[in-house]
Design a protein around this motif. Sequence first.
Motif, short mmCIF file in Angstrom:
data_model
loop_
_atom_site.label_atom_id
_atom_site.label_comp_id
_atom_site.label_asym_id
_atom_site.label_seq_id
_atom_site.Cartn_x
_atom_site.Cartn_y
_atom_site.Cartn_z
N ARG A 10 0.83 -1.22 0.00
CA ARG A 10 0.00 0.00 0.00
C ARG A 10 0.87 1.27 0.00
O ARG A 10 0.90 2.03 0.97
N TRP A 12 1.97 4.93 -1.26
CA TRP A 12 1.49 6.21 -1.80
C TRP A 12 2.68 7.13 -1.93
O TRP A 12 3.60 7.07 -1.13
N ILE A 23 1.28 8.32 -7.17
CA ILE A 23 0.73 6.97 -7.19
C ILE A 23 0.01 6.71 -5.88
O ILE A 23 0.31 7.28 -4.83
N GLU A 24 -1.00 5.83 -5.97
CA GLU A 24 -1.90 5.60 -4.85
C GLU A 24 -2.00 4.11 -4.55
O GLU A 24 -2.25 3.32 -5.48
N GLU A 25 -1.84 3.76 -3.30
CA GLU A 25 -2.22 2.42 -2.85
C GLU A 25 -1.68 1.34 -3.76
O GLU A 25 -2.41 0.47 -4.22
N VAL A 26 -0.39 1.40 -4.08
CA VAL A 26 0.17 0.38 -4.96
C VAL A 26 0.67 -0.79 -4.13
O VAL A 26 1.49 -0.62 -3.23
N THR A 27 0.15 -1.95 -4.42
CA THR A 27 0.61 -3.17 -3.76
C THR A 27 1.06 -4.15 -4.83
O THR A 27 0.27 -4.54 -5.69
N MET A 215 -1.19 0.26 -15.19
CA MET A 215 -1.44 1.36 -14.26
C MET A 215 -2.46 2.32 -14.84
O MET A 215 -2.51 2.54 -16.05
N SER A 216 -3.26 2.91 -13.96
CA SER A 216 -4.25 3.89 -14.40
C SER A 216 -3.57 5.24 -14.57
O SER A 216 -2.43 5.41 -14.16
N ARG A 221 -2.67 3.93 -10.16
CA ARG A 221 -3.02 2.74 -9.38
C ARG A 221 -2.79 1.53 -10.27
O ARG A 221 -2.85 1.65 -11.49
N VAL A 223 -4.34 -1.30 -11.99
CA VAL A 223 -5.72 -1.69 -12.28
C VAL A 223 -5.81 -3.12 -12.80
O VAL A 223 -6.89 -3.69 -12.82
#
Lengths: 261, 256
Positions: A10, A12, A23-27, A215-216, A221, A223
């Motif tokens: 997660r 950010w 970038i957001e919440e990348v796992t 990635m979006s 994110r 996706v």
Amino acid sequence: MSNKFIEFDRVWLKYNPTADFAIEEVTVDIREHEFVAIVGPSGCGKSTFMKLCTGLRPPSKGTIIVDGRQVAGPLKITGMAFQAPNLLPWRTTLDNVLLPLEIVEPYKSQYREKREQFEDRAMKLIRTVGLAGWENKFPWELSGGMQQRASICRALVHEPKLLMLDEPFGALDAFTREELWCVLRDLHAENPFTVVLVTHDLREATFLADTVYVMSKRPGRIVARREIDLPRPRDIEVTYSEAFSKIVHELREHIGAIRKS
Amino acid sequence: MTKSFVEKHAPALLVIAILLLWELICRGFKVDPFVLPMPSAIWDSLLEFKKPIFDHALQTFWTTMVGFAVAVLVGIILGCLLGSSALVYRACYPLLVGFNSIPKAAFVPILVVWFGIGTTPAIVTAFLISFFPIVVNVATGLATLEPELEDVLRALGASRVEILRKVGLPRSMPFFFASLKVAITLAFVGTVVSEISASNAGIGYLMMSASSSLKTPLMFAGVIVISIMAMAMYEVFAWIEMRMTGWAHRGQQATA
């Protein structure tokens, strides 16, 4: 091998306090020796992902573990290559390739006594990528494709555990690009290392990677995650097969969906 | 054949033509030699006073070289500081620009109070006038380092000093050598300005004393000697530049 080599939990990141998140919440979990490609529309934070991976930037939130250790500061186990070859114009091809050995330990302290041995190693790489005979030329005497080959040699000469590639073939013509795909494929097969390839070329991602992440657009994110189950070794012919086209098409639809949203 | 001869020697031919024209005008219009001496008269005076001219030229030359050497040293150190830290750059740059806009001749009276009349104020003036272009060029060379290249090195674990030594400094060499050509000519200006008002040796002093004894041809001889020295040093540094940084002048696609 299934042990995790890179773990994003997660994560950010924003570049400065007033900006939006890049970038957001990348796992993401990446296995050792896995070949990962990250695709996405331009400005989606692909390069940000690279900076986080190599420790050039600390995450704003979340944790990143590489090779069993939490990342804090630049890692010394990486090699990097970018869209621009960034060779040093005052050094010959061979000296450019040798640069990391002058900086990374343990090579740095052995550099004087083992110079010949290191040159042999660099020459072996130079031959592998098809630059034999050009080692004493300066970068401006090389074509764009040749410079990029040298740049890849430089990224690999210190036998990094992790290779980061940021659109390394973006500026090349289609034929040179496919040729270099094969060079990279062979290097990876011969002496495995973990690769993170950032690209916007879906065919490139599908041809080379074990796993493709989509990635979006900003804020980035993940996706979609797609394992590429095409058997290895892959020949360039595979890019004309139905299975290949299907995967590319599927990835394309993810990108299309992002662009519409 | 004749065309290539003209093309090859065009600069020298132009100088000769100008000298001839000058000589003809002076003779034709009977210009007072006190106002504008003929080239032949300047030449005569050069020969007549060659011993004192040589001594004063030597004084001016080594004064300039000492001031210039200090400027190079300080220029490199300040340039490195400014170029490798955005904060130092932001803090110092306006101050440097402000300092540079002061006419250096205005410092000479102050320097005389501090150091007295003689060689020291001339060395300091030469230094003050010539270090700025070196600082700016070294700093620019360092500050325009491609971020990707820096990332490549940082990802290898290179320290700031290593990045400076392996990439920053070699990369700023073309900027540095280009600035030396500018700085050396400025250094001569500084020396002569100081010698004119605060010295009893050097070409500047020679011209002042020639002026007070109304020897116009000798003044012109002084101008010629100083310009030959400055031009020669310019050429020396242009040559060093080509030798040291030929890679920067051969191809533009080096960083493409």
